[in-house]
Design a protein around this motif. Structure first.
Motif, short mmCIF file in Angstrom:
data_model
loop_
_atom_site.label_atom_id
_atom_site.label_comp_id
_atom_site.label_asym_id
_atom_site.label_seq_id
_atom_site.Cartn_x
_atom_site.Cartn_y
_atom_site.Cartn_z
N THR A 61 0.85 -1.19 0.00
CA THR A 61 0.00 0.00 0.00
C THR A 61 0.89 1.25 0.00
O THR A 61 2.03 1.21 0.42
N THR A 62 0.29 2.35 -0.47
CA THR A 62 1.05 3.61 -0.55
C THR A 62 0.75 4.44 0.67
O THR A 62 -0.41 4.58 1.06
N TYR A 63 1.81 4.96 1.27
CA TYR A 63 1.65 5.83 2.43
C TYR A 63 2.28 7.18 2.12
O TYR A 63 3.14 7.29 1.25
N GLU A 64 1.87 8.16 2.88
CA GLU A 64 2.42 9.51 2.68
C GLU A 64 2.69 10.08 4.06
O GLU A 64 1.79 10.12 4.90
N THR A 65 3.94 10.42 4.33
CA THR A 65 4.28 10.94 5.65
C THR A 65 4.75 12.37 5.51
O THR A 65 5.63 12.65 4.69
N VAL A 66 4.11 13.27 6.26
CA VAL A 66 4.59 14.65 6.33
C VAL A 66 5.18 14.82 7.72
O VAL A 66 4.54 14.44 8.70
#
Lengths: 89, 115
Positions: B2-7
């Motif tokens: 799965t694709t994750y996005e961390t800021v």
């Protein structure tokens, strides 16, 4: 004696105050994902104190109002939007 | 995968190369756990809308990566343990979010109607 030019209306003139038919701007513009990162766009849905505007004001549909709320809360988490503000606009 | 996005936001007192080194550390950790970095953005020094740990500004950084779920926990433990990072948020990218992220990468207009 009221002079000729002074017109008195018997029945109050009903001025159409409400904006005609409110529309959900997300459906109209075909936006399907509300990004929590662009805070300028989210700012439009907050009032001066940084609170989320209700649906009856913005005219959003229920589906997108919920997504908007999630996006705003995420933006607040990473300090792109304030939790409370006094002069946001 | 799965694709994750961390800021994540880094302490403003860091120097430029310390910021790079921190980002490199997390990127390497993702790569070590068989993750794949799909996008990386550095928003630089930005003003925070409210003070975090008595600081008014912070270095923002975004990492978008594909990984399996198990490694997210210890990725976040690493983020928590690192004092240079003062705030982070990992988001899973679903169907629409993925399409949006691709458009954003290619700098197209970010709503699907105008395609």
């Amino acid at each position: 004696m009221g002079n000729k030019t002074d017109i008195q209306y018997l029945a109050p003139v009903d001025i159409e105050l409400r904006q005609q038919n409110k529309y959900c701007r997300f459906k109209k513009m075909g936006i399907d994902y509300i990004d929590y990162k662009d805070s300028e766009f989210l700012m439009r849905f907050l009032n001066a104190q940084g609170k989320i505007l209700p649906r009856r004001i913005t005219g959003n549909s229920l589906k997108f109002q919920r997504r908007l709320a999630v996006a705003v809360k995420r933006a607040r988490q990473i300090a792109l939007l304030p939790y409370v503000a006094d002069n946001l606009k | 995968m799965t694709t994750y996005e961390t800021v994540f936001i880094m302490n403003p007192v860091l120097s430029e190369d310390q910021v790079k080194e921190t980002v490199k550390k997390f990127v390497d950790q993702i790569k070590a756990n068989k993750g794949k970095i799909t996008n990386e953005e550095n928003w630089g020094l930005k003003k925070l809308k409210y003070a975090i740990q008595k600081k008014k500004t912070g270095f923002y950084n975004l990492i978008e990566f594909q990984a399996d779920g198990q490694m997210i926990n210890d990725f976040e433990v690493e983020l928590k343990r690192d004092e240079r990072v003062i705030r982070w948020q990992t988001v899973k990218l679903e169907k629409f979010a993925l399409a949006y992220a691709d458009r954003r990468k290619k700098k197209l207009s970010t709503n699907s109607k105008t395609e």
